[in-house]
Design a protein around this motif. Sequence first.
Motif, PDB file in Angstrom:
ATOM      1  N   UNK A  45       0.827  -1.209   0.000  1.00  0.00           N
ATOM      2  CA  UNK A  45       0.000   0.000   0.000  1.00  0.00           C
ATOM      3  C   UNK A  45       0.862   1.260   0.000  1.00  0.00           C
ATOM      4  N   UNK A  46       1.971   1.246   0.739  1.00  0.00           N
ATOM      5  CA  UNK A  46       2.869   2.402   0.696  1.00  0.00           C
ATOM      6  C   UNK A  46       3.783   2.351  -0.524  1.00  0.00           C
ATOM      7  N   UNK A  47       3.769   1.257  -1.250  1.00  0.00           N
ATOM      8  CA  UNK A  47       4.632   1.007  -2.421  1.00  0.00           C
ATOM      9  C   UNK A  47       6.109   0.999  -2.056  1.00  0.00           C
ATOM     10  N   UNK A  48       6.398   0.798  -0.778  1.00  0.00           N
ATOM     11  CA  UNK A  48       7.799   0.817  -0.359  1.00  0.00           C
ATOM     12  C   UNK A  48       8.570  -0.375  -0.907  1.00  0.00           C
ATOM     13  N   UNK A  49       7.868  -1.456  -1.239  1.00  0.00           N
ATOM     14  CA  UNK A  49       8.552  -2.594  -1.850  1.00  0.00           C
ATOM     15  C   UNK A  49       9.201  -2.142  -3.149  1.00  0.00           C
ATOM     16  N   UNK A  50       8.493  -1.281  -3.872  1.00  0.00           N
ATOM     17  CA  UNK A  50       9.025  -0.757  -5.127  1.00  0.00           C
ATOM     18  C   UNK A  50      10.330   0.007  -4.887  1.00  0.00           C
ATOM     19  N   UNK A  51      10.305   0.869  -3.884  1.00  0.00           N
ATOM     20  CA  UNK A  51      11.508   1.648  -3.610  1.00  0.00           C
ATOM     21  C   UNK A  51      12.634   0.753  -3.097  1.00  0.00           C
ATOM     22  N   UNK A  52      12.292  -0.267  -2.300  1.00  0.00           N
ATOM     23  CA  UNK A  52      13.315  -1.215  -1.828  1.00  0.00           C
ATOM     24  C   UNK A  52      14.043  -1.857  -2.992  1.00  0.00           C
ATOM     25  N   UNK A  53      13.283  -2.267  -4.005  1.00  0.00           N
ATOM     26  CA  UNK A  53      13.888  -2.920  -5.180  1.00  0.00           C
ATOM     27  C   UNK A  53      14.726  -1.888  -5.940  1.00  0.00           C
ATOM     28  N   UNK A  54      14.158  -0.694  -6.129  1.00  0.00           N
ATOM     29  CA  UNK A  54      14.901   0.357  -6.824  1.00  0.00           C
ATOM     30  C   UNK A  54      16.220   0.636  -6.101  1.00  0.00           C
ATOM     31  N   UNK A  55      16.156   0.622  -4.771  1.00  0.00           N
ATOM     32  CA  UNK A  55      17.355   0.946  -4.003  1.00  0.00           C
ATOM     33  C   UNK A  55      18.405  -0.154  -4.036  1.00  0.00           C
ATOM     34  N   UNK A  56      18.028  -1.336  -4.512  1.00  0.00           N
ATOM     35  CA  UNK A  56      19.073  -2.339  -4.688  1.00  0.00           C
ATOM     36  C   UNK A  56      18.855  -3.673  -4.000  1.00  0.00           C
ATOM     37  N   UNK A  57      17.659  -3.904  -3.433  1.00  0.00           N
ATOM     38  CA  UNK A  57      17.351  -5.258  -2.984  1.00  0.00           C
ATOM     39  C   UNK A  57      16.879  -6.042  -4.196  1.00  0.00           C
ATOM     40  N   UNK A  58      17.220  -7.327  -4.260  1.00  0.00           N
ATOM     41  CA  UNK A  58      16.587  -8.151  -5.286  1.00  0.00           C
ATOM     42  C   UNK A  58      15.243  -8.612  -4.718  1.00  0.00           C
ATOM     43  N   UNK A  59      14.382  -9.108  -5.599  1.00  0.00           N
ATOM     44  CA  UNK A  59      13.081  -9.561  -5.103  1.00  0.00           C
ATOM     45  C   UNK A  59      13.230 -10.733  -4.146  1.00  0.00           C
ATOM     46  N   UNK A  60      14.186 -11.607  -4.435  1.00  0.00           N
ATOM     47  CA  UNK A  60      14.459 -12.730  -3.521  1.00  0.00           C
ATOM     48  C   UNK A  60      14.849 -12.192  -2.152  1.00  0.00           C
ATOM     49  N   UNK A  61      15.767 -11.232  -2.163  1.00  0.00           N
ATOM     50  CA  UNK A  61      16.243 -10.695  -0.883  1.00  0.00           C
ATOM     51  C   UNK A  61      15.121 -10.055  -0.089  1.00  0.00           C
ATOM     52  N   UNK A  62      14.227  -9.368  -0.807  1.00  0.00           N
ATOM     53  CA  UNK A  62      13.097  -8.759  -0.122  1.00  0.00           C
ATOM     54  C   UNK A  62      12.291  -9.831   0.604  1.00  0.00           C
ATOM     55  N   UNK A  63      11.988 -10.920  -0.110  1.00  0.00           N
ATOM     56  CA  UNK A  63      11.189 -11.991   0.493  1.00  0.00           C
ATOM     57  C   UNK A  63      11.946 -12.640   1.644  1.00  0.00           C
ATOM     58  N   UNK A 111      22.986  -5.412  -7.645  1.00  0.00           N
ATOM     59  CA  UNK A 111      24.199  -4.749  -7.140  1.00  0.00           C
ATOM     60  C   UNK A 111      24.394  -3.399  -7.830  1.00  0.00           C
ATOM     61  N   UNK A 112      24.152  -3.381  -9.143  1.00  0.00           N
ATOM     62  CA  UNK A 112      24.337  -2.138  -9.893  1.00  0.00           C
ATOM     63  C   UNK A 112      23.351  -1.086  -9.403  1.00  0.00           C
ATOM     64  N   UNK A 113      22.129  -1.522  -9.067  1.00  0.00           N
ATOM     65  CA  UNK A 113      21.117  -0.550  -8.629  1.00  0.00           C
ATOM     66  C   UNK A 113      21.547   0.194  -7.368  1.00  0.00           C
ATOM     67  N   UNK A 114      22.366  -0.461  -6.538  1.00  0.00           N
ATOM     68  CA  UNK A 114      22.820   0.226  -5.315  1.00  0.00           C
ATOM     69  C   UNK A 114      23.670   1.444  -5.642  1.00  0.00           C
ATOM     70  N   UNK A 115      24.283   1.445  -6.829  1.00  0.00           N
ATOM     71  CA  UNK A 115      25.162   2.548  -7.229  1.00  0.00           C
ATOM     72  C   UNK A 115      24.384   3.660  -7.935  1.00  0.00           C
ATOM     73  N   UNK A 116      23.094   3.439  -8.121  1.00  0.00           N
ATOM     74  CA  UNK A 116      22.265   4.414  -8.825  1.00  0.00           C
ATOM     75  C   UNK A 116      21.289   5.012  -7.822  1.00  0.00           C
ATOM     76  N   UNK A 117      21.104   6.303  -7.908  1.00  0.00           N
ATOM     77  CA  UNK A 117      20.101   6.925  -7.046  1.00  0.00           C
ATOM     78  C   UNK A 117      18.874   7.221  -7.880  1.00  0.00           C
ATOM     79  N   UNK A 118      17.721   6.709  -7.486  1.00  0.00           N
ATOM     80  CA  UNK A 118      16.556   6.899  -8.349  1.00  0.00           C
ATOM     81  C   UNK A 118      15.288   7.147  -7.560  1.00  0.00           C
TER      82      UNK A 118
END
Lengths: 267, 304
Positions: A95-113, B71-78
Motif C-alpha cells: 500500500x505504501x509502495x515501499x517494496x518498489x523503492x526497496x527494489x529500486x534501491x538495490x534489494x533483489x526480489x528474492x532478498x526482499x522476500x 548490485x548495480x542498482x545500489x550505485x544508482x540513485x533513483x
Amino acid sequence: MLHLLKIDLKKLIDYRTFWVICGLYFFTLVAGAASGMEFLKWLGRTFEQFGQSININRIPLYHFPDIWQNLAWSAGLLKLGLAIMVVISITNEFTYRTIRQNIIDGLSREQFLISKMLTNLMLSAISMILIFLIAMVTGLIYSPTLDFPYGLTGIGFYPAYFLEVFAFLSFSLMLGVLIQRSGLTIILLLNSYLIELIIRENIDNYFPQTVPFFPLESIMNLVPLPFARYAFQEVRDYVSLGSIAIALVWTFLFNYFAYLKLKKSDI
Amino acid sequence: METVLSTQQLTKNFGRLCAVNHLDLEVKRGEVFGMLGPNGSGKTTTLGMLMGVVNPTAGNFSWFGQPPSHHIRKKIGAVLEHPIFYPYLSGQKNLELMALIKEAPVTNIPKVLELVELSDRKGDKYKTYSLGMKQRLAIASALLNDPIVLILDEPTNGLDPMGIAEIREIIKRIATDGKTIILASHMLDEVQKVCSHFAILRKGNLVHSGPVDDVGKGEEQVEVVAFHDDLALLLEGFMGASSIKKENHQYVVKMKEGFHSQDLNRYLFEKGIVATHLVTQKKSLEKQFLEILAEADHAAPIKN
Ligand SMILES: Nc1ncnc2c1ncn2[C@@H]1O[C@H](COP(=O)(O)OP(=O)(O)O)[C@@H](O)[C@H]1O
Ligand SMILES: [Mg+2]
C-alpha cells in the motif's frame, strides 16, 4: 542474511502497531500460561462443586512431562496474533509502495522476500523459547516430583511448535503477497481454516486418507490436542515425523508461491 | 566517452497497450539526459524497467556495459514518479533504512539532508512533510550513496514556483559535480533549463534524441526596433535577410544561413541607424518539440 534481517527489523522497530500487536501477543502468552493453574484453583474455591467433581490437583496440567505438550498446544492458538502482524507488515509494503523503492534501491526480489522470512523465523524462535521457559518455570513450581529424564518426554513438541508457528506465518506472508491488501488478507486469513474445513468435509467421504495432507490441518497436526487424555482417551503424545514432513513441504510451498508471485509481477 | 546506459529494443506491453516500443537509448557519462514526453508516453515505465521493478516484455539494457543486477542498482540513485517512504518513520530513519539497503555509510545522511535543507525537520515523521519536503527528501535519498547516476522522474511535479526553482537549483548544483543525471519530464522548459541531451518519447516511441544545444541551430530570427521611417525598406536591403515580418512595434528578420545578429547590427550602423532593440530569438525547445512531434505524425505512423 543477518543484514537482510536487520533491514526488515529496521522497518518494524519504530512502528507502533508492531509493538502493540507483539506486546499483546507475548503478554497473552505469558499471562495465559502462568495464570492457568491459578485460574483452576480459583474455580475450585469459588464453585465447590467443581472442585469436588474433578480434583484439580489431580489433573497434572502443569506437571512434567504433560506441561510440554499442554503449553505448546495452547500457545499454538495464539499464533493468529503474530500472523496478523505479518500480514500488516507485508501489505504495508504494497500500500505504501515501499517494496518498489526497496527494489529500486538495490534489494533483489528474492532478498526482499528472504528479509520477511527471516523476521518470521525470528518471531517463531522467540515464541518457542518463551513458551519453553514458561513451561520450565511453571513445571518446576507445580510438579510434585521432579523425575528426569522421564519429565522431559514430549520436549520434542517445542521444535514442532516452532515449525507450526513458522509454517502459519509463511502461509500469512504468502496470502499477503498474493492479495496485497491488508483488510482482505486478514479476512481471508481468519476464514482460511473454515474454508479448508468445508473443502475437507466434502472430500473426506471419498478420500479420507488425504485429510492429513491439507495445509492447515497439517500445521495443526504438529502438536495434537492433548487434553483428551484427562478424559481417559488415547492421544498422540509424541511428534510424528510424517506430520513434520508434510508441514515442511507446505512451508516450502507457501514461500515458493510468494516468491513466484513477486518474481513475475511488476511492482 | 564512457557509456553509462544503453538500451536495445527495450519493449513493455501492458496487455494490448504498448507502453514502450523498441526503445534504443544511449546515455554517456556526465550527461544531463532529459526524457521528454507528454503524460503517458512511457517515461516512468522505461525507468521502471531500468530499475528492476517492471519486467521488460522484450529487449535488453545494460548499465556501465554490464547486464542489470541488483548490485548495480545500489550505485544508482533513483526516484520514480512519487517519493516513496515509510510514512510512520522520520526522514532520518527512512534514510537510515535506505542506507542499510544501499550499503551506504550513515555518515552521508547529514550531508544529503543539508544539501536539500531538511536538517531541521529530519526527526519529524515523513507523513507530516509537505509535498515539497517529500520531493526534497526523495532527492536526498537518491544522493545517499554518492551515486554515479541519478534518475529523477518529474521531480518538480505538483510544486509551486518557489519549490520548482529550489529543486532545479539543486539539480544544477548536482550536475556541476559531474554526475550523470537522467531526468524524465513532460515540461519542456525544465529539460531545456537543466539538460545537456534529450530524447523525446511519444506513445512509447523514440521520436528524437540529441544534444539540447543543437536546438535553436539553423536559421536565426532577430527582433529589431529603431527610430527610422523606412526601416522596412532598409532591412530588405540587408543581404543576410531571408524574410521580414512586422510584429507589433518590432520587425522580425529571419536570417539566411551563416548570418547572425551582429551582421545585421553592423549593417544598420553603417547606414547610420542605431537600433534601440536588437534581440536574437532563441528557437525554443517548445517549437522544436512541436515540430518534431508534427514530423513524427507525418513520417512514421505509430504502431500500437
Ligand atoms: N501497471 C500498469 N498497468 C497498465 N498500464 C500501465 C501501467 N503502468 C503504466 N501503464 C500505461 O503505460 C503508459 C505509459 O505510462 P507511463 O510510463 O507512466 O508514462 P509517463 O511516465 O511518460 O507519463 C500509459 O498509457 C499508462 O496508462
Ligand atoms: Mg511518469
